[in-house]
Scaffold this motif. Structure first.
Motif, PDB file in Angstrom:
ATOM      1  N   THR A 107     -17.562  19.910  -5.598  1.00 15.46           N
ATOM      2  CA  THR A 107     -16.842  18.951  -4.759  1.00 15.46           C
ATOM      3  C   THR A 107     -17.810  18.123  -3.932  1.00 15.46           C
ATOM      4  OG1 THR A 107     -14.892  20.402  -4.628  1.00 15.46           O
ATOM      5  CG2 THR A 107     -15.111  18.690  -2.953  1.00 15.46           C
ATOM      6  N   TRP A 108     -18.759  18.791  -3.276  1.00 15.07           N
ATOM      7  CA  TRP A 108     -19.721  18.069  -2.446  1.00 15.07           C
ATOM      8  C   TRP A 108     -20.674  17.241  -3.296  1.00 15.07           C
ATOM      9  CZ3 TRP A 108     -21.032  18.095   2.952  1.00 15.07           C
ATOM     10  CH2 TRP A 108     -20.054  18.703   3.751  1.00 15.07           C
ATOM     11  N   ILE A 132      -8.488   4.240  -6.527  1.00 16.63           N
ATOM     12  CA  ILE A 132      -7.162   4.493  -7.118  1.00 16.63           C
ATOM     13  C   ILE A 132      -7.071   5.945  -7.586  1.00 16.63           C
ATOM     14  CG2 ILE A 132      -5.650   3.941  -9.066  1.00 16.63           C
ATOM     15  CD1 ILE A 132      -6.615   1.065  -8.879  1.00 16.63           C
ATOM     16  N   GLY A 133      -8.127   6.425  -8.243  1.00 19.91           N
ATOM     17  CA  GLY A 133      -8.133   7.814  -8.695  1.00 19.91           C
ATOM     18  C   GLY A 133      -8.087   8.803  -7.545  1.00 19.91           C
ATOM     19  N   ILE A 134      -8.775   8.481  -6.449  1.00 19.10           N
ATOM     20  CA  ILE A 134      -8.790   9.365  -5.279  1.00 19.10           C
ATOM     21  C   ILE A 134      -7.396   9.486  -4.683  1.00 19.10           C
ATOM     22  CG2 ILE A 134      -9.539   9.484  -2.873  1.00 19.10           C
ATOM     23  CD1 ILE A 134     -12.260   8.464  -3.781  1.00 19.10           C
ATOM     24  N   PHE A 135      -6.743   8.348  -4.473  1.00 17.58           N
ATOM     25  CA  PHE A 135      -5.410   8.396  -3.884  1.00 17.58           C
ATOM     26  C   PHE A 135      -4.409   9.069  -4.835  1.00 17.58           C
ATOM     27  CE2 PHE A 135      -7.062   4.905  -1.171  1.00 17.58           C
ATOM     28  CZ  PHE A 135      -6.737   5.437   0.057  1.00 17.58           C
ATOM     29  N   ALA A 136      -4.590   8.887  -6.127  1.00 20.04           N
ATOM     30  CA  ALA A 136      -3.699   9.543  -7.086  1.00 20.04           C
ATOM     31  C   ALA A 136      -3.879  11.059  -7.033  1.00 20.04           C
ATOM     32  CB  ALA A 136      -3.975   9.020  -8.490  1.00 20.04           C
ATOM     33  N   THR A 186     -12.882  27.969 -15.202  1.00 23.73           N
ATOM     34  CA  THR A 186     -13.051  26.528 -15.403  1.00 23.73           C
ATOM     35  C   THR A 186     -11.852  25.737 -14.902  1.00 23.73           C
ATOM     36  OG1 THR A 186     -14.457  26.922 -17.345  1.00 23.73           O
ATOM     37  CG2 THR A 186     -13.474  24.731 -17.117  1.00 23.73           C
ATOM     38  N   LEU A 187     -10.653  26.132 -15.302  1.00 23.48           N
ATOM     39  CA  LEU A 187      -9.457  25.393 -14.897  1.00 23.48           C
ATOM     40  C   LEU A 187      -9.200  25.470 -13.390  1.00 23.48           C
ATOM     41  CD1 LEU A 187      -6.862  25.932 -17.783  1.00 23.48           C
ATOM     42  CD2 LEU A 187      -8.124  23.867 -17.171  1.00 23.48           C
ATOM     43  N   PRO A 188      -9.194  26.653 -12.763  1.00 25.07           N
ATOM     44  CA  PRO A 188      -8.963  26.663 -11.312  1.00 25.07           C
ATOM     45  C   PRO A 188     -10.022  25.898 -10.519  1.00 25.07           C
ATOM     46  CG  PRO A 188      -9.559  28.854 -12.115  1.00 25.07           C
ATOM     47  CD  PRO A 188      -9.266  28.017 -13.302  1.00 25.07           C
ATOM     48  N   VAL A 189     -11.279  25.957 -10.949  1.00 24.99           N
ATOM     49  CA  VAL A 189     -12.321  25.193 -10.265  1.00 24.99           C
ATOM     50  C   VAL A 189     -12.074  23.700 -10.424  1.00 24.99           C
ATOM     51  CG1 VAL A 189     -14.767  24.564 -10.369  1.00 24.99           C
ATOM     52  CG2 VAL A 189     -14.102  26.966 -10.340  1.00 24.99           C
ATOM     53  N   ALA A 190     -11.669  23.274 -11.618  1.00 20.86           N
ATOM     54  CA  ALA A 190     -11.389  21.853 -11.855  1.00 20.86           C
ATOM     55  C   ALA A 190     -10.274  21.353 -10.938  1.00 20.86           C
ATOM     56  CB  ALA A 190     -11.012  21.637 -13.316  1.00 20.86           C
ATOM     57  N   VAL A 191      -9.230  22.156 -10.772  1.00 17.55           N
ATOM     58  CA  VAL A 191      -8.120  21.758  -9.904  1.00 17.55           C
ATOM     59  C   VAL A 191      -8.584  21.680  -8.448  1.00 17.55           C
ATOM     60  CG1 VAL A 191      -5.846  22.409  -9.043  1.00 17.55           C
ATOM     61  CG2 VAL A 191      -6.389  22.723 -11.446  1.00 17.55           C
ATOM     62  N   MET A 192      -9.357  22.655  -7.999  1.00 21.10           N
ATOM     63  CA  MET A 192      -9.838  22.652  -6.619  1.00 21.10           C
ATOM     64  C   MET A 192     -10.765  21.476  -6.352  1.00 21.10           C
ATOM     65  SD  MET A 192     -10.476  26.769  -6.130  1.00 21.10           S
ATOM     66  CE  MET A 192     -10.947  26.686  -4.414  1.00 21.10           C
ATOM     67  N   VAL A 193     -11.580  21.109  -7.337  1.00 17.80           N
ATOM     68  CA  VAL A 193     -12.469  19.950  -7.172  1.00 17.80           C
ATOM     69  C   VAL A 193     -11.655  18.671  -7.104  1.00 17.80           C
ATOM     70  CG1 VAL A 193     -14.272  18.582  -8.281  1.00 17.80           C
ATOM     71  CG2 VAL A 193     -14.462  21.064  -8.239  1.00 17.80           C
ATOM     72  N   LEU A 194     -10.667  18.531  -7.969  1.00 18.21           N
ATOM     73  CA  LEU A 194      -9.823  17.334  -7.954  1.00 18.21           C
ATOM     74  C   LEU A 194      -9.094  17.175  -6.629  1.00 18.21           C
ATOM     75  CD1 LEU A 194      -8.257  17.378 -11.547  1.00 18.21           C
ATOM     76  CD2 LEU A 194      -9.877  15.713 -10.626  1.00 18.21           C
ATOM     77  N   LEU A 195      -8.671  18.284  -6.052  1.00 13.32           N
ATOM     78  CA  LEU A 195      -7.933  18.221  -4.791  1.00 13.32           C
ATOM     79  C   LEU A 195      -8.845  17.958  -3.598  1.00 13.32           C
ATOM     80  CD1 LEU A 195      -5.504  21.257  -5.299  1.00 13.32           C
ATOM     81  CD2 LEU A 195      -4.955  18.831  -5.461  1.00 13.32           C
ATOM     82  N   VAL A 197     -12.201  16.591  -3.704  1.00 20.98           N
ATOM     83  CA  VAL A 197     -13.218  15.555  -3.798  1.00 20.98           C
ATOM     84  C   VAL A 197     -12.725  14.222  -3.240  1.00 20.98           C
ATOM     85  CG1 VAL A 197     -12.611  14.657  -6.088  1.00 20.98           C
ATOM     86  CG2 VAL A 197     -15.014  14.663  -5.334  1.00 20.98           C
ATOM     87  N   GLY A 198     -11.426  13.996  -3.230  1.00 21.90           N
ATOM     88  CA  GLY A 198     -10.887  12.708  -2.795  1.00 21.90           C
ATOM     89  C   GLY A 198     -11.189  12.396  -1.341  1.00 21.90           C
ATOM     90  N   SER A 199     -10.725  13.259  -0.444  1.00 21.58           N
ATOM     91  CA  SER A 199     -10.921  13.011   0.982  1.00 21.58           C
ATOM     92  C   SER A 199     -12.397  13.034   1.359  1.00 21.58           C
ATOM     93  CB  SER A 199     -10.159  14.057   1.799  1.00 21.58           C
ATOM     94  OG  SER A 199     -10.582  15.363   1.458  1.00 21.58           O
ATOM     95  N   LEU A 200     -13.175  13.907   0.727  1.00 22.01           N
ATOM     96  CA  LEU A 200     -14.604  13.993   1.039  1.00 22.01           C
ATOM     97  C   LEU A 200     -15.341  12.749   0.553  1.00 22.01           C
ATOM     98  CD1 LEU A 200     -16.385  16.035   2.471  1.00 22.01           C
ATOM     99  CD2 LEU A 200     -16.975  17.015   0.258  1.00 22.01           C
ATOM    100  N   THR A 201     -14.962  12.204  -0.606  1.00 20.57           N
ATOM    101  CA  THR A 201     -15.579  10.972  -1.111  1.00 20.57           C
ATOM    102  C   THR A 201     -15.311   9.809  -0.166  1.00 20.57           C
ATOM    103  OG1 THR A 201     -15.363  11.718  -3.403  1.00 20.57           O
ATOM    104  CG2 THR A 201     -15.671   9.365  -3.044  1.00 20.57           C
ATOM    105  N   ARG A 202     -14.083   9.688   0.302  1.00 28.27           N
ATOM    106  CA  ARG A 202     -13.750   8.627   1.262  1.00 28.27           C
ATOM    107  C   ARG A 202     -14.572   8.784   2.534  1.00 28.27           C
ATOM    108  NH1 ARG A 202      -7.811   8.740   2.725  1.00 28.27           N
ATOM    109  NH2 ARG A 202      -8.426   6.888   3.879  1.00 28.27           N
ATOM    110  N   TYR A 203     -14.805  10.027   2.948  1.00 28.79           N
ATOM    111  CA  TYR A 203     -15.571  10.293   4.157  1.00 28.79           C
ATOM    112  C   TYR A 203     -17.015   9.808   3.994  1.00 28.79           C
ATOM    113  CZ  TYR A 203     -17.129  12.914   8.267  1.00 28.79           C
ATOM    114  OH  TYR A 203     -17.639  13.265   9.478  1.00 28.79           O
ATOM    115  N   PHE A 204     -17.649  10.173   2.874  1.00 27.77           N
ATOM    116  CA  PHE A 204     -19.023   9.748   2.626  1.00 27.77           C
ATOM    117  C   PHE A 204     -19.104   8.241   2.411  1.00 27.77           C
ATOM    118  CE2 PHE A 204     -19.856  14.254   1.459  1.00 27.77           C
ATOM    119  CZ  PHE A 204     -20.935  14.459   2.295  1.00 27.77           C
ATOM    120  N   ARG A 205     -18.134   7.677   1.742  1.00 32.39           N
ATOM    121  CA  ARG A 205     -18.125   6.228   1.517  1.00 32.39           C
ATOM    122  C   ARG A 205     -18.066   5.481   2.845  1.00 32.39           C
ATOM    123  NH1 ARG A 205     -14.228   2.226   1.106  1.00 32.39           N
ATOM    124  NH2 ARG A 205     -14.682   0.527  -0.402  1.00 32.39           N
TER     125      ARG A 205
END
Length: 317
Positions: A107-108, A132-136, A186-195, A197-205
């Protein structure tokens, strides 16, 4: 530093006592308990169990006894599991820790890289598609994403397991066991990253957009430094400072588990155990786990303050 640590230690003890009292009252004053929830017991047996477990004592006396045991390293006894709470923590919490550590790392990593690129290419097509992907991703419930990925990768494509930590009846050892666990997570980690990464990406941006407009960034470019050096060595270093405050809050999540994700993927973590304890009103386990998370939060806040001062000595403790 020593004065700060001493003062904060006293402050942390007061906060922990206040949090423990609030947690205990929250569960103790809730109508019903594990004994009341067991319909197979007679009234005589229920009265006997209340006497054994001390449920008939005054609330304040029960709180004092509970805290006295905690200071001795005893977080209570799970009535539903018939085991000490700390033993259950030791069995389940490391599974949640493994899942959370891997998910937090990715995520980070993705948030920092994508946040820097989107800030550098502000209002570009890439920036627009990422936002768009982040908000989705942030607007879709976690259970829907989890079930959708199970449907696609486990049911349709059959390339990933639908849940669990290892295959049923597996006796894998050594490296084979490690590969099997990685395959299942693999699947649970993928879901946790998707959930996450959005807010954290906006924060760094947002932080990067503020930093790259500063005078010292223009000066670095005027010196002829490569753009990659300007972004990752000068801009990112200062953009990371506000994010340090988030590091301390990652500590409770590392050990706290993800209740919904663990339930969907049948991951044997502390989150699923915590959720199952609600249905049987196993309050000793619920109180012990909630207090454990509160302690981690208090410690995480202290770590954040120290790291922020270490990264930027201008900030006074």
């Amino acid at each position: 530093m020593k004065t700060f640590l001493l003062r904060r230690s006293m402050y942390m003890v007061l906060i922990m006592l206040g949090a423990s009292l609030l947690i205990f009252l929250l569960y103790s004053l809730t109508p019903g308990d594990y004994v009341d929830n067991n319909m197979n017991l007679s009234e005589e047996r229920k009265a006997e169990l209340r006497e054994i477990y001390g449920f008939n004592k005054p609330v304040l006396e029960r709180y004092v006894n509970w805290m006295a045991n905690i200071f001795k390293g005893d977080f209570g006894y799970s009535l539903a599991q018939q085991r000490p709470v700390l033993d259950l923590f030791n069995d389940y919490i490391w599974n949640s820790f493994l899942l959370a550590v891997v998910a937090t790392f990715f995520t980070w990593f993705f948030a920092v890289v994508v946040g820097v690129i989107t800030a550098y290419k502000q209002y570009s097509l890439f920036d627009t598609l990422v936002m768009i992907g982040i908000f989705a991703a942030m607007s879709i419930p976690s259970f829907f994403i989890g079930l959708f990925l199970i449907k696609v990768f486990a049911v349709d494509l059959k390339i990933l397991p639908p849940g669990g930590m290892i295959s049923t009846g597996s006796r894998a050892e050594g490296w084979e066991y490690v590969k099997e666990v990685l395959h299942h997570m693999t699947l649970p980690v993928a879901v946790m990253v998707l959930l996450g990464v959005g807010s954290l990406t906006r924060y760094f941006r947002s932080n990067m957009l503020d930093v790259i407009k500063q005078d010292y960034i223009r000066t670095a470019r005027a010196k002829g430094l490569k753009e990659r050096t300007v972004l990752y060595r000068h801009a990112l270093k200062n953009a990371m400072l506000p994010a340090i405050t988030l590091v301390g809050f990652e500590l409770p999540s590392l050990f706290g588990g993800s209740i919904i994700i663990e339930k969907i993927f049948n991951w044997p973590g502390i989150g699923q155990l915590y959720l199952s304890s609600f249905s049987v009103r196993d309050y000793p386990l619920l109180m012990g786990f909630t207090l454990f998370i509160a302690i981690l939060t208090i410690i995480g806040t202290l770590i954040s303050d120290i790291l922020y001062h270490t990264a930027d000595p201008r900030v006074k403790l």
